[in-house]
Design an enzyme around this catalytic site. Structure first.
Site, PDB file in Angstrom:
ATOM      1  N   HIS A 158       0.807  -1.232   0.000  1.00  0.00           N
ATOM      2  CA  HIS A 158       0.000   0.000   0.000  1.00  0.00           C
ATOM      3  C   HIS A 158       0.839   1.281   0.000  1.00  0.00           C
ATOM      4  O   HIS A 158       0.308   2.358  -0.271  1.00  0.00           O
ATOM      5  CB  HIS A 158      -0.929   0.044   1.215  1.00  0.00           C
ATOM      6  N   GLY A 191      -2.065   2.056   5.096  1.00  0.00           N
ATOM      7  CA  GLY A 191      -2.482   0.674   5.335  1.00  0.00           C
ATOM      8  C   GLY A 191      -1.392  -0.204   5.933  1.00  0.00           C
ATOM      9  O   GLY A 191      -1.145  -1.302   5.419  1.00  0.00           O
ATOM     10  N   ASP A 213      -4.728 -12.550   3.828  1.00  0.00           N
ATOM     11  CA  ASP A 213      -5.889 -12.021   4.555  1.00  0.00           C
ATOM     12  C   ASP A 213      -7.209 -12.295   3.835  1.00  0.00           C
ATOM     13  O   ASP A 213      -8.270 -11.881   4.304  1.00  0.00           O
ATOM     14  CB  ASP A 213      -5.734 -10.521   4.862  1.00  0.00           C
TER      15      ASP A 213
HETATM   16 ZN   LIG Z   1      -4.339  -7.025   2.796  1.00  0.00          ZN
END
Ligand SMILES: [Zn+2]
Length: 407
Positions: free
Chosen positions: A150, A158, A275
Site C-alpha cells: 500500500h 495501510g 488475509d
Molecule cells: Zn491485505
C-alpha cells in the site's frame, strides 16, 4: 545510471533447484503496537513452522539474511522528502501529528520509534530475494516479511511505510532491464505498487482482491488500466465479498496465463497476502489454505513457461496471526520450493503456538475439505466474478496484444 545488464541466463545446476527463504529475527521487528493487527509474531511463527517441518536449511533451500536498504535504493520508489520525514519521525519523542502529511501518525500506520530501520530491513529483505534470483543464485526466493503493497511514493498507508516490492521491481528493471509481471492476491487491492508503475509498460500489475466497494483501499476496478504508455498494463479483478476458493482460482486461471503470454515477462513478483482466508478478521473473502497452495502452483507453471522459473515472492497482509498465517505461508514456501509438506502440524510447534495464542488452533497444515460452510449466494458470487473477469479481458487483451503487433 549505467546501462542495464542483459537479463541473466537461466540458473543452472544446483541454482536451478534452489529456492531461498529470506529471514533474520530482525525482520520480526516490523510492528506498531501490541494492539495493532500487524502482529509480527505471525512471521516468527511461520518460520518456526517451516523449520519444524524440516522444509528449509539444506543446500537447495538456504536461508538468506536481509540487509538495510540504502537511501539510493529507497529512492527507486520513494521521494527523498518522504524518506527524510520517516527518518525524522523515527527519532525518540517525535510528534505523531507531524506525520499526517505523509500518511503517518494515523490509527492504521502510527508513528513509532525506529520505524525507519524496521521498514528498511523489510525492503532489504525483498532486495536480497530479488538479488538472489536475478544473479542466478536461486530460481525463486521468498521474503515473508515483505509485501507492503500500500505504500506510495510519498505516503505511508495501510500498515505500510516503504514499498519493498516497488523498490525491488525498480531495482530489477534498472539493473537488468527486465520486464516484471507483478501478481498480488492479497485481499486488499495492491494500490501502492499499481500507482508507482501506473504509466510504465515494462511492469504489468495484476491484482485480484476483495472489491473496493466493501474494503480498503476502495480502488482496483477493471477500468483502472494504467496511464499514458502504461495504459493496458494494470489489471484488476475486484472479487465479490464472500468469494470462495473455486471462484477466485477460476479468475486467476482465466487471467494470469493470458496476460503473461501477451506481456512476456522475464520475472514474476508475487505478493502472497493471506488475509483473504475465511478466518481473517479484517476482510470478507472466504478462501481456505487450498487457495494459497493452488495459486503458487499456477503462478509457478506460468513462471516455468514464461520466465525460466524466476519468482521473487513476499508475504503481505494476514491478520489471523496464529490460525492462518503460519500455515498459509508454509504452503506458499513449500509450493515455491517444490517440497511436499506433510499435513500434520508438529506437536511441539502446535503446543507452543496454542499456548501463546490463548485459543485452539487448526490441527493440520491444510484446511480439510468441508471445514467451513459454503457461502450463501455462492452461484450469484461466481456469476458476478465471471462477469468481472470477462469485462477485464475484453478491455485489456486488445491493448496488450495490439501493441505487441505494432512492434
Ligand atoms: Zn491485505
Amino acid at each position: 545510471m549505467s546501462e542495464p545488464a542483459p537479463p541473466p541466463p537461466a540458473p543452472e545446476g544446483a541454482a536451478a533447484r534452489r529456492t531461498a527463504l529470506v529471514w533474520d529475527d530482525r525482520l520480526a521487528g516490523y510492528g506498531f503496537s501490541d494492539h495493532h493487527p500487524m502482529n509480527p509474531r505471525r512471521l516468527a511463527l511461520t518460520v518456526s513452522l517451516i523449520r519444524a517441518l524440516g522444509l528449509v536449511g539444506d543446500e537447495d533451500h538456504p536461508v538468506l539474511a536481509p540487509r538495510l536498504a540504502t537511501m539510493d535504493e529507497l529512492l527507486l520508489a520513494h521521494d527523498r522528502d518522504f524518506v527524510a520525514a520517516v527518518e525524522q519521525l523515527s527519532l525518540p519523542g517525535a510528534d505523531p501529528a507531524a506525520g499526517l502529511p505523509w500518511g503517518l501518525g494515523t490509527e492504521d500506520t502510527p508513528v513509532v520509534e525506529g520505524m525507519d530501520e524496521m521498514a528498511r530491513m523489510v525492503v532489504g529483505g525483498t532486495l536480497a530475494a530479488a538479488e538472489a534470483v536475478m544473479e542466478g543464485r536461486a530460481r525463486r526466493a521468498f521474503n515473508p516479511a515483505g509485501g507492503l503493497h500500500h505504500a506510495r511514493r510519498a505516503e505511508a498507508a495501510g500498515f505500510c511505510i516503504y514499498n519493498d516490492l516497488a523498490v525491488a521491481i525498480r531495482w530489477m528493471q534498472q539493473r537488468y532491464g527486465v520486464r516484471v509481471l507483478y501478481v498480488d492476491y492479497d485481499a486488499h487491492h495492491g494500490d501502492g505498487v499499481q500507482q508507482i508503475f501506473y504509466a510504465d509498460p515494462d511492469v504489468l500489475t495484476l491484482s485480484l482482491h476483495e472489491s473496493g466497494t466493501y474494503l480498503f483501499p476502495g480502488t482496483g476496478f477493471p477500468d483502472d488500466l494504467g496511464d499514458g504508455e502504461g495504459y493496458g498494463y494494470s489489471a484488476n479483478v475486484p472479487l465479490d465479498a464472500h468469494t470462495e476458493d473455486d471462484s477466485f482460482l477460476a479468475a486467476l486461471r482465466e487471467t494470469l496465463p493470458r496476460l503473461a503470454e501477451a506481456f512476456g515477462p522475464d520475472v514474476i513478483a508475487l505478493q502472497n497476502g493471506c488475509d483473504g482466508h475465511v478466518l481473517d478478521p479484517l476482510t470478507h473473502l472466504r478462501f481456505t489454505t487450498r487457495a494459497y497452495e493452488e495459486t503458487v502452483r499456477i503462478v509457478g507453471e506460468v513462471a516455468d513457461t514464461r520466465c525460466q522459473g524466476r519468482i521473487v515472492a513476499t508475504g503481505g497482509g494476514g491478520y489471523a496471526a496464529y490460525s492462518v498465517v503460519p500455515r498459509a505461508w508454509t504452503l506458499v514456501w513449500a509450493g515455491l520450493a517444490g517440497l511436499a509438506a506433510p499435513d500434520a502440524l508438529p506437536a511441539d510447534w502446535l503446543r507452543a503456538a496454542r499456548l501463546e495464542a490463548g485459543h485452539e488452533l487448526p490441527l493440520t497444515l491444510r484446511d480439510p475439505p468441508g471445514a467451513f460452510p459454503p457461502a450463501p449466494r455462492r452461484a450469484d458470487i461466481e456469476a458476478t466474478n465471471d462477469r468481472t473477469v470477462r469485462a477485464l479481458l475484453r478491455k485489456i487483451l486488445p491493448l496488450l496484444t495490439g501493441w505487441g503487433l505494432a512492434f
